[in-house]
Enzyme design. Structure first.
Site, mmCIF file in Angstrom:
data_model
loop_
_atom_site.group_PDB
_atom_site.id
_atom_site.type_symbol
_atom_site.label_atom_id
_atom_site.label_comp_id
_atom_site.label_asym_id
_atom_site.label_seq_id
_atom_site.Cartn_x
_atom_site.Cartn_y
_atom_site.Cartn_z
ATOM 1 N N SER A 126 0.817 -1.220 0.000
ATOM 2 C CA SER A 126 0.000 0.000 0.000
ATOM 3 C C SER A 126 0.848 1.267 0.000
ATOM 4 O O SER A 126 1.596 1.523 -0.928
ATOM 5 C CB SER A 126 -0.949 -0.047 1.195
ATOM 6 O OG SER A 126 -1.888 0.992 1.152
ATOM 7 N N ARG A 181 -3.687 5.998 22.399
ATOM 8 C CA ARG A 181 -3.892 4.588 22.046
ATOM 9 C C ARG A 181 -2.556 3.955 21.665
ATOM 10 O O ARG A 181 -1.651 4.636 21.138
ATOM 11 C CB ARG A 181 -4.905 4.425 20.904
ATOM 12 C CG ARG A 181 -4.489 5.016 19.590
ATOM 13 C CD ARG A 181 -5.560 4.810 18.515
ATOM 14 N NE ARG A 181 -5.642 3.441 18.061
ATOM 15 C CZ ARG A 181 -4.909 2.946 17.061
ATOM 16 N NH1 ARG A 181 -4.031 3.713 16.429
ATOM 17 N NH2 ARG A 181 -5.055 1.683 16.687
ATOM 18 N N ALA A 182 -2.434 2.674 21.948
ATOM 19 C CA ALA A 182 -1.184 1.964 21.676
ATOM 20 C C ALA A 182 -0.974 1.786 20.183
ATOM 21 O O ALA A 182 -1.929 1.555 19.430
ATOM 22 C CB ALA A 182 -1.200 0.609 22.368
ATOM 23 N N GLY A 220 0.017 -0.240 16.891
ATOM 24 C CA GLY A 220 -0.159 -1.648 16.540
ATOM 25 C C GLY A 220 1.115 -2.303 16.057
ATOM 26 O O GLY A 220 1.159 -3.521 15.877
#
Length: 522
Positions: free
Chosen positions: A65, A488-489, A491
């Site tokens: 991508s 937020r963690a 990924g």
């Protein structure tokens, strides 16, 4: 027994030492030179998946991508163009890391009660990366342990999704790349005829030096005139470099090789053409029109068509915590359309959008689509209107369900949907940019000892653990006009992301920095 065939094929694709792979929303993604064995094993898994679903066609897409040129990746596409079910993701991880492939394949066959003789066709595509052809061969080797492989060579990711769906559902469209092109161009040209629009749709697109460039050229017609910049797919080192949707969105600036005219609309794709963003220049000012704005434009357009057709539909827009706060207010207060929030990730957004007659989701990065329920499409086809305006609106809605790729975000079909929405509503890109004013926002990264210590709730907008941190964030946010921040963690790395938003750029930066300071002990 399949073990002999599997063993002989796997010898040609040895697993690299000291590497661990994990299958997620984007499949596997890492340095392309490390992926040969993993792609081979994904091919095996894809043929097992085909057997599990009774021989239906499955897809394998080789792409990374928007990632840098040296990366590559692979993911599996299910029969109706959906992502691999979440419960099968651990099988992909299990095979990729297996030191005894035959035993692990036998384990999956047993657990899922698979008749391997049922394995059918697996279609394969790749983007334009240097490692693509080698990985394509690895995928085919894996597929052919149990099933049959058919390579379509270079494709956009959405085209591969289309091909999988059309192989399993002939009514969806002709199962070829030409069938995809005919479906897109046919819908665009018919909508233009319906609205008596004589001038062609025209735009300059930055194709990120990726596969979107040659595929866009195939769509040119008397009604569609596209100028492509950053179209060099021969220079493999140029992919996504200083161009493409992710570059434009992240850096809030024009891509290289584009000399804009003021107040003219431009667009950027990413490397595999499943993300799209728009923008224009106003003197020295750069105005980004991102996924949030695509969602609001298309929702407003669809709403007007529904009113003209006098058709009722339950419509909703699905956002993540990264959506700009003023886009949410505009949707709820001006458009008066419900907004739902989900955790980050297309699989969450897509699932929630399926709960509506018309469900729209676009991540801010430009990845998204519009879903129309089967019942709603049936109701459109059986609806009648006695007024010319109503008949035209009904037909336009039906054609939009054909144009918009409902299996996955599709740069090409989203591009045309946006151009049609603007043209039919006689709306300029500047007017689109003035629908609402974005709140200043900023994303920070903080390295932490253990990202798994950070647990969230409320669609990742509030921290549950570490205990007490959310209350401290709330206290900071309360001190800033229109303040918002969440943690937020990551990924992919041992870090957390801190998002901040406020009425002024200075407040936004200060709020984000203060939230980052709260995390220093962790």
């Amino acid at each position: 027994m399949f073990t002999d065939t599997l063993s002989a094929a796997s010898v040609r694709h040895p697993k690299p030492p000291n590497t661990t792979f994990a299958y997620g929303t984007a499949g596997f993604r890492t340095i392309g030179s490390l992926l040969d064995s993993t792609v081979f094993r994904v091919g095996v898994l894809a043929s097992l998946r085909s057997a599990k679903v009774g021989g239906k066609t499955i897809g394998v897409m080789i792409t990374a991508s928007h990632n840098p040129p040296e990366d590559n990746g692979v993911k599996v596409v299910d029969p109706l163009g959906e992502m691999l079910p979440q419960q099968w993701e651990p099988y992909a991880t299990q095979l990729a890391n297996s030191d005894n492939l035959e035993d692990d394949v036998r384990d999956i066959v047993s657990r899922e009660n698979i008749d391997v003789a049922q394995a059918g066709l697996v279609v394969v595509g790749m983007d334009t990366r240097e490692t693509g052809p080698q990985l394509l061969r690895a995928a085919i080797d894996g597929i052919e342990v149990f099933g049959r492989a058919k390579s379509f060579g270079e494709l956009t990711t959405p085209q591969l999704h289309y091909l999988v769906r059309s192989h399993n559902d002939p009514g969806f469209g002709e199962s070829s790349e030409d069938g995809y092109n005919k479906k897109i161009v046919g819908a665009v040209e018919e909508i233009l005829r319906l609205w008596n629009i004589q001038e062609p749709l025209e735009i300059t697109v930055d194709a990120a030096n990726g596969v979107g460039a040659p595929k866009l050229r195939n769509l040119s017609s008397n009604s569609i005139i596209i100028t492509i910049v950053n179209s060099n797919t021969q220079d493999k080192s140029a992919l996504n470099v200083e161009c493409g949707a992710d570059y434009v969105k992240t850096n809030q600036k024009l891509p290289s090789n584009l000399q804009p005219r003021d107040h003219q609309l431009y667009s950027s794709f990413d490397g595999d053409a499943d993300r799209v963003v728009f923008y224009y220049a106003d003197g020295p000012r750069f105005q980004l029109l991102d996924g949030d704005r695509i969602a609001t434009l298309l929702a407003s357009f669809l709403n007007k068509l529904l009113q003209q057709a006098k058709v009722e539909a339950k419509m909703g827009i699905i956002q993540t915590a990264y959506a700009n706060g003023n886009s949410t207010r505009y949707i709820q207060e001006t458009l008066q359309i419900p907004v739902d929030f989900t955790p980050t990730g297309v699989k969450h957004l897509h699932h929630k959008a399926q709960e509506y007659d018309i469900g729209l989701y676009f991540e801010a990065n430009g990845h998204g689509t519009v879903l129309f329920s089967d019942d709603f499409i049936d109701s459109l086809k059986s609806a009648h209107s006695s007024l010319p305006e109503g008949k035209r609106a009904l037909k336009t809605l039906i054609l939009l369900t054909e144009l918009i790729n409902q299996t996955v975000g599709d740069s090409i079909s989203d591009l045309f949907a946006v151009l049609l929405a603007l043209r039919i509503q006689d709306k300029t890109c500047v007017e689109w940019g003035r629908d609402y004013t974005e709140l200043p926002n900023k994303l920070f990264k903080v390295l932490v000892k253990d990202r798994f210590a950070f647990k969230t709730t409320d669609a990742e907008r509030r921290l549950v653990e570490p205990a007490g941190v959310q209350a401290q964030i709330d206290a900071l946010v309360a001190a800033y006009a229109q303040g918002r921040s969440f943690v937020r963690a990551s990924g992919t790395e041992n870090a957390v992301r801190v998002y901040s938003e406020a009425a002024s750029a200075a407040d936004c930066a200060e709020l984000g920095a203060r939230v980052c300071q709260l995390l220093e002990p962790y």
